[in-house]
Design a protein around this motif. Structure first.
Motif, PDB file in Angstrom:
ATOM      1  N   ALA A   1       0.827  -1.212   0.000  1.00 59.64           N
ATOM      2  CA  ALA A   1       0.000   0.000   0.000  1.00 59.64           C
ATOM      3  C   ALA A   1       0.859   1.259   0.000  1.00 59.64           C
ATOM      4  N   GLY A   2       1.662   1.411  -1.066  1.00 60.26           N
ATOM      5  CA  GLY A   2       2.455   2.608  -1.254  1.00 60.26           C
ATOM      6  C   GLY A   2       1.759   3.554  -2.201  1.00 60.26           C
ATOM      7  N   ALA A   3       2.505   4.125  -3.158  1.00 59.66           N
ATOM      8  CA  ALA A   3       1.928   5.128  -4.044  1.00 59.66           C
ATOM      9  C   ALA A   3       0.799   4.540  -4.890  1.00 59.66           C
ATOM     10  N   VAL A   4       1.113   3.519  -5.682  1.00 60.91           N
ATOM     11  CA  VAL A   4       0.095   2.925  -6.553  1.00 60.91           C
ATOM     12  C   VAL A   4      -0.923   2.144  -5.733  1.00 60.91           C
ATOM     13  N   GLY A   5      -0.445   1.280  -4.846  1.00 58.98           N
ATOM     14  CA  GLY A   5      -1.366   0.469  -4.058  1.00 58.98           C
ATOM     15  C   GLY A   5      -2.269   1.291  -3.169  1.00 58.98           C
ATOM     16  N   GLY A   6      -1.710   2.315  -2.527  1.00 59.05           N
ATOM     17  CA  GLY A   6      -2.531   3.164  -1.670  1.00 59.05           C
ATOM     18  C   GLY A   6      -3.576   3.927  -2.460  1.00 59.05           C
ATOM     19  N   THR A   7      -3.198   4.395  -3.652  1.00 60.19           N
ATOM     20  CA  THR A   7      -4.156   5.128  -4.469  1.00 60.19           C
ATOM     21  C   THR A   7      -5.265   4.212  -4.968  1.00 60.19           C
ATOM     22  N   VAL A   8      -4.899   3.049  -5.488  1.00 64.90           N
ATOM     23  CA  VAL A   8      -5.926   2.110  -5.962  1.00 64.90           C
ATOM     24  C   VAL A   8      -6.826   1.691  -4.810  1.00 64.90           C
TER      25      VAL A   8
ATOM     26  N   VAL B   1      -2.071  -3.998   2.823  1.00 67.45           N
ATOM     27  CA  VAL B   1      -0.928  -4.768   3.321  1.00 67.45           C
ATOM     28  C   VAL B   1       0.311  -3.889   3.205  1.00 67.45           C
ATOM     29  N   ALA B   2       1.022  -3.737   4.297  1.00 67.64           N
ATOM     30  CA  ALA B   2       2.212  -2.884   4.290  1.00 67.64           C
ATOM     31  C   ALA B   2       3.207  -3.415   5.316  1.00 67.64           C
ATOM     32  N   ARG B   3       4.383  -2.776   5.352  1.00 64.54           N
ATOM     33  CA  ARG B   3       5.436  -3.169   6.278  1.00 64.54           C
ATOM     34  C   ARG B   3       5.971  -1.940   7.000  1.00 64.54           C
ATOM     35  N   GLY B   4       6.642  -2.182   8.103  1.00 65.59           N
ATOM     36  CA  GLY B   4       7.399  -1.138   8.781  1.00 65.59           C
ATOM     37  C   GLY B   4       6.587   0.079   9.155  1.00 65.59           C
ATOM     38  N   ALA B   5       7.179   1.262   8.918  1.00 68.55           N
ATOM     39  CA  ALA B   5       6.547   2.517   9.304  1.00 68.55           C
ATOM     40  C   ALA B   5       5.241   2.741   8.558  1.00 68.55           C
ATOM     41  N   GLN B   6       5.178   2.285   7.298  1.00 72.73           N
ATOM     42  CA  GLN B   6       3.933   2.453   6.540  1.00 72.73           C
ATOM     43  C   GLN B   6       2.811   1.618   7.153  1.00 72.73           C
TER      44      GLN B   6
ATOM     45  N   ARG C   1      -2.215   1.512  10.029  1.00 72.67           N
ATOM     46  CA  ARG C   1      -2.972   0.846  11.100  1.00 72.67           C
ATOM     47  C   ARG C   1      -3.484   1.855  12.120  1.00 72.67           C
ATOM     48  N   ASP C   2      -2.644   2.805  12.480  1.00 72.57           N
ATOM     49  CA  ASP C   2      -2.988   3.711  13.579  1.00 72.57           C
ATOM     50  C   ASP C   2      -3.756   4.951  13.124  1.00 72.57           C
ATOM     51  N   GLY C   3      -3.431   5.464  11.937  1.00 72.41           N
ATOM     52  CA  GLY C   3      -4.040   6.724  11.516  1.00 72.41           C
ATOM     53  C   GLY C   3      -4.845   6.668  10.243  1.00 72.41           C
ATOM     54  N   GLY C   4      -4.864   5.509   9.581  1.00 72.26           N
ATOM     55  CA  GLY C   4      -5.592   5.394   8.337  1.00 72.26           C
ATOM     56  C   GLY C   4      -4.764   5.846   7.141  1.00 72.26           C
ATOM     57  N   LEU C   5      -5.312   5.624   5.974  1.00 72.24           N
ATOM     58  CA  LEU C   5      -4.685   6.021   4.718  1.00 72.24           C
ATOM     59  C   LEU C   5      -5.132   7.428   4.363  1.00 72.24           C
ATOM     60  N   ARG C   6      -4.179   8.352   4.263  1.00 68.31           N
ATOM     61  CA  ARG C   6      -4.477   9.725   3.866  1.00 68.31           C
ATOM     62  C   ARG C   6      -4.207   9.864   2.369  1.00 68.31           C
ATOM     63  N   LEU C   7      -5.282  10.040   1.620  1.00 68.38           N
ATOM     64  CA  LEU C   7      -5.201  10.114   0.160  1.00 68.38           C
ATOM     65  C   LEU C   7      -5.538  11.525  -0.299  1.00 68.38           C
TER      66      LEU C   7
ATOM     67  N   PRO D   1       5.104   8.149   5.653  1.00 66.30           N
ATOM     68  CA  PRO D   1       4.233   7.065   6.101  1.00 66.30           C
ATOM     69  C   PRO D   1       2.776   7.504   6.235  1.00 66.30           C
ATOM     70  N   GLY D   2       1.889   6.683   5.700  1.00 62.26           N
ATOM     71  CA  GLY D   2       0.460   6.910   5.831  1.00 62.26           C
ATOM     72  C   GLY D   2      -0.148   7.806   4.786  1.00 62.26           C
TER      73      GLY D   2
END
Length: 340
Positions: free
Chosen positions: A8-15, A29-34, A39-45, A141-142
């Motif tokens: 869930a980075g640039a492309v995955g988060g946007t899609v 699905v993500a790893r580390g700081a992302q 998990r804690d703050g949601g996806l900011r798009l 992150p996020g």
């Protein structure tokens, strides 16, 4: 269908964000700081029509989900250098009613390059290629952003190695309700190889910065010419520049977000985030590989592959190589007919 966005980075988060915004069920699905930020703050798009925060189920692997559902769609959006680990993790995941994800679920490879779908087909029975025309950014992150308007992106998709089916058409319908155009095509690899040719310039941008002038454009044209020569020698079909331009039209026009123009593309973003890896082995390196297989020299793509990997490994700053220095190295490496 439930969409599981693996990366869930640039492309995955946007899609994922766009699908969620149109009412579809999405797992990130993500790893580390992302992973922690999502998990804690949601996806900011951030997109031209506003800023949205999507609080979506977020995992770092298949385990927390338990058995996957029969209607799950796996969308692989990690960088290609991370595909093998993701496929190893998700392929054996159990599915309700028996069997594994690799045996039963569709897997979309929505990534630059062409290697991931070949890797996936070794494990997964139902693999789909996606040609990703989606200018998106992920630097903190996020948070992700996508500056395309009126559409967020164009995603050609189809079965790999070829063909179409009802699953592809159902996925395309969901995407088209989510601010994408999603043509279902029987020859998706032809569009992916055309995109690969465009992505050969990613390393130039990553090394010297997004502000490109005529000298940089001349270098990228020489790099692309190498790529076209290799694909032609290998007998690999690719959509022409004119066909791509006609397919895109003005449907994905970049607009400033929060008063700022978009920065660089995916490779530039990898260096900016200091990830330690970059996708050059699967962009310029794909051309180098095919050149060696078919007897076509590729000195400029070899140079860019080597330099991009060095910058990533040594965590050098994106855009920190003077363009004149890169041009000199390119002229030194080039064949006599390739020199500027």
């Amino acid at each position: 269908m439930r969409y599981i966005i693996i990366g869930a980075g640039a492309v995955g988060g946007t899609v994922g964000g766009r699908l969620a915004g149109s009412g579809h069920e999405v797992v990130l699905v993500a790893r580390g700081a992302q992973y922690a930020a999502l998990r804690d703050g949601g996806l900011r798009l951030t997109v031209p029509d506003g800023e949205f925060t999507h609080h979506l189920p977020t995992v770092d692997g298949p385990g927390p989900l338990g058995p996957l559902r029969e209607d799950d769609v796996l969308v692989l959006t990690v960088k290609t250098q991370d595909s093998e680990a993701a496929l190893q993790a998700w392929g054996p995941a159990p599915v309700e009613g028996g069997g594994t994800a690799a045996e039963r679920l569709p897997l979309l490879c929505a990534q630059n390059g062409v290697e991931s779908q070949r890797l996936a087909l070794r494990r997964f029975r139902r693999v789909y290629g996606v040609c990703v025309w989606l200018p998106a950014t992920h630097l903190e992150p996020g948070a992700v952003s996508a500056a395309g308007s009126p559409l967020t992106g164009i995603l050609h998709l189809g079965r790999h190695p070829g063909g179409t089916d009802d699953t592809a058409r159902r996925i395309a319908a969901d995407l088209e309700r989510s601010r994408f155009e999603a043509p279902v095509v029987p020859d998706v690899s032809r569009w992916q190889y055309a995109k690969l040719l465009s992505n050969l310039a990613n390393a130039v941008e990553a090394l010297t910065g997004p502000a490109q002038g005529p000298e940089a454009a001349q270098l990228t044209a020489r790099v692309r010419a190498e790529g076209e020569a290799v694909l032609d020698a290998a007998g690999i079909a690719y959509a022409s520049v004119e066909e791509q331009r006609a397919a895109r039209g003005d449907r994905v026009t970049l607009v400033p977000l929060n008063g700022r123009a978009r920065g660089g593309g995916s490779s530039w973003q990898s260096l900016t985030r200091g990830t330690g890896t970059i996708e050059a082995d699967h962009l310029n390196g794909e051309i180098v590989l095919l050149g060696r297989l078919h007897g076509v020299p590729t000195p400029l793509n070899e140079l860019l592959q080597r330099l991009a990997n060095t910058f990533a490994r040594e965590r050098r700053a994106a855009g920190s190589m003077p363009l004149d220095e890169l041009l000199a190295l390119a002229d030194e490496a080039a064949l006599p007919g390739q020199k500027s």
